[in-house]
Design a protein around this motif. Structure first.
Motif, PDB file in Angstrom:
ATOM      1  N   TRP A 231       0.819  -1.293  -0.093  1.00 41.84           N
ATOM      2  CA  TRP A 231      -0.067  -0.085   0.004  1.00 41.84           C
ATOM      3  C   TRP A 231       0.797   1.140  -0.003  1.00 41.84           C
ATOM      4  O   TRP A 231       0.578   2.194  -0.594  1.00 41.84           O
ATOM      5  N   PRO A 235       0.362   5.545  -5.297  1.00 43.50           N
ATOM      6  CA  PRO A 235       0.257   6.860  -5.515  1.00 43.50           C
ATOM      7  C   PRO A 235      -0.716   7.395  -4.327  1.00 43.50           C
ATOM      8  O   PRO A 235      -1.646   6.787  -3.618  1.00 43.50           O
ATOM      9  N   GLU A 236      -0.549   8.668  -3.680  1.00 46.00           N
ATOM     10  CA  GLU A 236      -1.386   9.188  -2.654  1.00 46.00           C
ATOM     11  C   GLU A 236      -3.134   9.025  -2.767  1.00 46.00           C
ATOM     12  O   GLU A 236      -3.540   8.682  -1.824  1.00 46.00           O
ATOM     13  N   GLN A 237      -3.425   9.222  -3.877  1.00 44.49           N
ATOM     14  CA  GLN A 237      -4.674   9.317  -4.191  1.00 44.49           C
ATOM     15  C   GLN A 237      -5.472   7.863  -3.933  1.00 44.49           C
ATOM     16  O   GLN A 237      -6.348   7.355  -3.453  1.00 44.49           O
ATOM     17  N   TRP A 238      -4.470   6.856  -4.422  1.00 43.46           N
ATOM     18  CA  TRP A 238      -4.774   5.393  -4.268  1.00 43.46           C
ATOM     19  C   TRP A 238      -4.621   4.914  -2.798  1.00 43.46           C
ATOM     20  O   TRP A 238      -5.310   4.145  -2.488  1.00 43.46           O
ATOM     21  N   GLN A 239      -3.738   5.377  -2.162  1.00 39.47           N
ATOM     22  CA  GLN A 239      -3.622   5.124  -0.885  1.00 39.47           C
ATOM     23  C   GLN A 239      -4.869   5.605  -0.005  1.00 39.47           C
ATOM     24  O   GLN A 239      -5.289   4.876   0.669  1.00 39.47           O
ATOM     25  N   ALA A 240      -5.137   6.803  -0.326  1.00 38.60           N
ATOM     26  CA  ALA A 240      -6.447   7.529   0.287  1.00 38.60           C
ATOM     27  C   ALA A 240      -7.568   6.474   0.006  1.00 38.60           C
ATOM     28  O   ALA A 240      -8.551   6.172   1.111  1.00 38.60           O
ATOM     29  N   TYR A 241      -7.738   6.034  -1.245  1.00 36.54           N
ATOM     30  CA  TYR A 241      -9.062   5.096  -1.473  1.00 36.54           C
ATOM     31  C   TYR A 241      -8.967   4.010  -0.674  1.00 36.54           C
ATOM     32  O   TYR A 241      -9.925   3.571  -0.284  1.00 36.54           O
ATOM     33  N   HIS A 242      -7.869   3.396  -0.759  1.00 36.21           N
ATOM     34  CA  HIS A 242      -7.894   1.784  -0.208  1.00 36.21           C
ATOM     35  C   HIS A 242      -7.869   2.047   1.205  1.00 36.21           C
ATOM     36  O   HIS A 242      -8.542   1.195   1.939  1.00 36.21           O
ATOM     37  N   TYR A 244      -9.564   4.054   2.925  1.00 37.87           N
ATOM     38  CA  TYR A 244     -11.108   4.491   2.953  1.00 37.87           C
ATOM     39  C   TYR A 244     -11.869   3.331   2.859  1.00 37.87           C
ATOM     40  O   TYR A 244     -13.044   3.211   3.571  1.00 37.87           O
TER      41      TYR A 244
END
Length: 301
Positions: A231, A235-242, A244
């Motif tokens: 994880w 990228p930061e946006q995928w870190q935030a999504y997953h 979440y």
């Protein structure tokens, strides 16, 4: 835990016939994710109790795994025509793609309708399957195919609108509880209680206090998980999504330390570029209880 021929068995001596044991057992029918994986079917878990199969989620490949369990492991309740109860955690594709397969397989030989429990939207999804299979259904009803029960072409659907007991019969109780999975308004985990076992299934969820509460002192907690090492490279946006929508290994370790299940089973492992074993190693680093990384067709008692 004893592992043999790709099957994990806890509390069962090697050489003992599975069907001769009356105790509750768990069969992992699918341990995968939305990411295609030739070794892992989509999400699917079966609880076998009193010669009945109670299936939780039915992702792509789960019905083939159920057939393999019936044929190779001699677990007759998992022959698709014998599966009478299906419980859905939520309606993401990797949890429901084999629903048409289950409903359509040998329906003309079914005695009883498939009973399906799931969140709002389950009935509409079922209606879509009926439309998809309409020609098959009509033809089999009109020609000389011996149909045991015409209603078996259709599911008996109960939509779950509130947490609580959704099924109770002959010593088994199944309770739905809310979990937090991204933007799903209604996503559920399940607690299964039989005379000899308490089993908690998280479904897809971010870290959730209700899962912890339901899993306290459970015999088996089956929980999804994200590899932290995989994880952190996203990228930061995928870190935030997953984060979440799912549960990181350190978060799950904290939950398990609080709930103290007898056995923690990891499934639906999102590991990205890291080895899948990293999720197990990371949980074990922070949690010293019994924990196992599940494979398809593992059996737990």
């Amino acid at each position: 835990m004893v592992t043999t021929s790709g099957m994990a068995i806890t509390g069962l001596a090697i050489g003992t016939s599975i069907t001769a044991i009356a105790d509750t057992q768990v069969v992992m029918l699918g341990t995968g994710t939305p990411v295609p994986n030739g070794e892992r079917a989509g999400a699917g878990i079966a609880v076998i109790y009193n010669d009945e199969a109670y299936v939780f989620d039915v992702g792509a490949g789960v019905i083939e795994r159920a057939t393999q369990a019936a044929e190779r492991l001699d677990i007759a309740p998992l022959s698709p025509v014998n599966i009478d109860h299906l419980f859905l955690t939520h309606l993401h594709s990797d949890h429901v793609l084999d629903y048409p397969e289950l409903l359509g397989t040998y329906w003309w030989r079914r005695t009883d309708q498939l009973k399906v429990f799931g969140p709002e939207g389950t009935q509409a999804m079922s209606e879509g399957i009926y439309t998809m299979l309409a020609d098959d259904t009509e033809t089999r009803l009109k020609d000389k195919s011996p149909v045991t029960n015409p209603d078996a072409a259709y599911a008996d659907v109960t939509e779950i609108t509130a947490p609580g007991t959704v099924f109770e019969e002959d010593g088994i109780r199944i309770e739905a509880f809310p979990v937090s999975h991204g933007h799903w308004d209604l996503a559920y985990g399940y607690k299964v209680t039989t005379p000899d076992k308490t089993i908690v299934i998280s479904g897809d969820t971010s870290i959730n206090e209700e899962v912890e509460r339901q899993a306290e002192k459970a015999d088996i907690l089956i929980h999804e998980v994200i590899s932290h090492s995989g994880w952190k490279e996203l990228p930061e946006q995928w870190q935030a999504y997953h984060q979440y929508a799912h549960t990181l290994t350190d978060e799950l370790a904290d939950l398990a330390n609080a709930a103290q299940p007898d056995l923690l089973v990891l499934y639906h492992v999102l590991h990205y570029g890291a080895p899948i074993e990293s999720a197990l190693e990371e949980v074990q680093r922070d949690y010293d209880g019994d924990v196992v990384l599940a494979d398809d067709l593992d059996v737990f008692k």
